[in-house]
Design an enzyme around this catalytic site. Structure first.
Site, short mmCIF file in Angstrom:
data_model
loop_
_atom_site.label_atom_id
_atom_site.label_comp_id
_atom_site.label_asym_id
_atom_site.label_seq_id
_atom_site.Cartn_x
_atom_site.Cartn_y
_atom_site.Cartn_z
CG HIS A 124 -2.24 0.84 1.61
ND1 HIS A 124 -2.15 2.43 2.09
CD2 HIS A 124 -3.04 0.85 1.02
CE1 HIS A 124 -2.74 2.72 2.15
NE2 HIS A 124 -3.87 2.33 1.02
CG ASP A 201 0.58 -2.94 6.18
OD1 ASP A 201 -0.74 -2.70 6.67
OD2 ASP A 201 0.51 -2.41 4.99
CD GLN A 204 -7.32 -4.75 3.82
OE1 GLN A 204 -8.31 -4.89 4.55
NE2 GLN A 204 -6.70 -3.22 3.78
CE LYS A 227 -7.27 0.12 6.76
NZ LYS A 227 -7.62 0.33 4.80
CB CYS A 365 -3.89 3.18 -1.40
SG CYS A 365 -4.49 4.33 -1.36
#
Ligand code: PMP
Length: 407
Positions: A124, A201, A204, A227, A365
């Protein structure tokens, strides 16, 4: 943990009962931001109505209660990701700030001229740009591990790029654009053989799978509250104490100090050293409630249900003539990205919107990843545990209708 009752769960989410363009909303954009259960909304409301005061300051009861609620949420998050210590759980605005904090603070301390930072081609923008900025500042090189046609990291190539010049590896756990689940544990183990720390990261991953930072042995792990069914503007950076202790503060101000004189300031203990200023108190408390909510549903239930949805959606979408799924990795989480021959993603998204169906269109992104596939972007449907097969049927019917209109 309760039995998984999808209809009951859907009722927890007031937004799913709303309409969009006069149609019952079919919400398939949880990868951008998930909806919120009433439990989280009520907790925020309750906090502002009955419990608000600044934290870590007042001697009075209300402030102490707010501080207790705030620190209880930190403990909830610590247990949730199995961090060894609360000192290692830093509240930030979200994943973006978590990565910027590490890039800036770790970077200023440990990255020098001629060093390198290793990322992957499926990051991202928030896991690209902060590294570009610090590499430029420090005279370091940004290395990028390639991705294969299926949307998986080319591990051999990544390991080739991993040498002693690399000062940190930063990669995504689950791709927001393709849904690929990356073998982060194997990559971390390999990097650790060379004593190179790894930032993951987890934006998600956290909404879909149980994350255990100790089992992964991640040096840094970051994610966003919004999220994972919590409020916007709040997130978490987990970092190993041994790194955080050595890193300089990111922001200066109140809360992060021990003593201040004009000559010299000494810094507060972890995690406060990295939490300058009045924090997002309600956000933290709401995030704690989101953790409780996820735990009440249970990750086993979440993973099983979402896997069924992913398989069903993939099968149904593949039957649409001219539809091509971008990202066919063996390990995938709740994302299906696709293109339909001769149809611009934006036009398709706009018609779906008129039908009450919320999907994301564009580059998500991840412009370099789109460039890798030589496409301008995709249409992306992403699921959470509150979605059901009827949502997917509506999507498929919507695409068929849109394609008839557009072709
Ligand atoms: N990384 C990934 C994989 C993401 O999907 C996102 C959000 N789209 C981010 C980082 C950035 O998160 P935020 O905007 O909440 O800071």
């Amino acid at each position: 943990q309760q039995a998984f009752d999808i209809e009951k769960i859907r009722k927890d989410f007031p937004l799913l009962e709303q309409e969009m363009n006069g149609k019952p909303i079919i919400f398939l954009d949880s990868a951008a931001s998930s909806q919120k259960p009433a439990q989280v909304i009520d907790r925020l409301n309750d906090y502002y109505r009955t419990g608000h005061a600044n934290v870590h300051r007042g001697v009075y009861q209300l402030s102490q209660e707010a501080t207790t609620a705030f620190e209880e949420a930190r403990e909830l998050v610590r247990q949730f990701i199995n961090a060894p210590s609360e000192k290692e759980v830093i509240f930030v605005r979200g994943c973006t700030e978590g990565i910027n904090l590490v890039a800036s603070s770790y970077g200023r301390k440990f990255i020098n001229q001629g060093d390198a930072v290793l990322i992957t081609a499926m990051e991202h923008h928030s896991n690209i740009v902060p590294w570009q900025m610090i590499c430029e500042e420090r005279g370091a090189e940004l290395r990028v591990a390639p991705v294969n046609d299926a949307g998986e990291i080319d591990l051999d190539a990544l390991y080739e790029l991993l040498d002693e010049r690399v000062k940190i590896v930063s990669l995504v756990h689950v791709s927001n654009a393709l849904g690929t689940v990356n073998p982060v544990k194997a990559i971390i183990d390999r990097a650790h053989e060379l004593n190179i720390p790894v930032l993951v990261d987890g934006a998600q991953a956290i909404p879909h799978t149980q994350v255990d930072v100790q089992a992964l042995d991640a040096d840094f792990y970051t994610f966003s509250g919004h999220k994972m069914f919590g409020p916007t503007g709040i997130g978490v950076l987990y970092g190993k104490e041994e790194w955080l202790e050595q890193m300089p503060p990111y922001h200066g101000g109140g809360e992060m100090i021990k003593t201040v004189t004009f000559e010299k300031t000494t810094y507060n203990e972890l995690p406060h050293k990295f939490e300058a200023g009045t924090p997002d108190i309600s956000g933290v408390i709401g995030l704690g409630e989101a953790v409780r909510y996820i735990q009440s549903i249970g990750y086993e239930n979440i993973s099983r249900h979402e896997h069924e949805l992913l398989v069903y959606a993939t099968e149904q979408l593949e039957q649409i003539e001219g539809l091509r799924i971008i990202g066919t990795a063996k390990e995938k989480a709740s994302v299906v990205s696709f293109l339909v021959d001769g149809v611009h993603p934006y036009d398709l998204g706009a018609i779906l919107d008129k039908l009450g169906i919320a999907v994301r269109t564009g580059h998500h992104c991840t412009q370099p990843l789109m460039a890798r596939y030589e496409i301008p972007g995709t249409v992306r449907a992403s699921f959470a545990f509150y979605n059901n097969k009827a949502d997917i049927d509506a999507l498929v019917a919507g695409i068929n209708r849109a394609v008839l209109m557009l072709k």
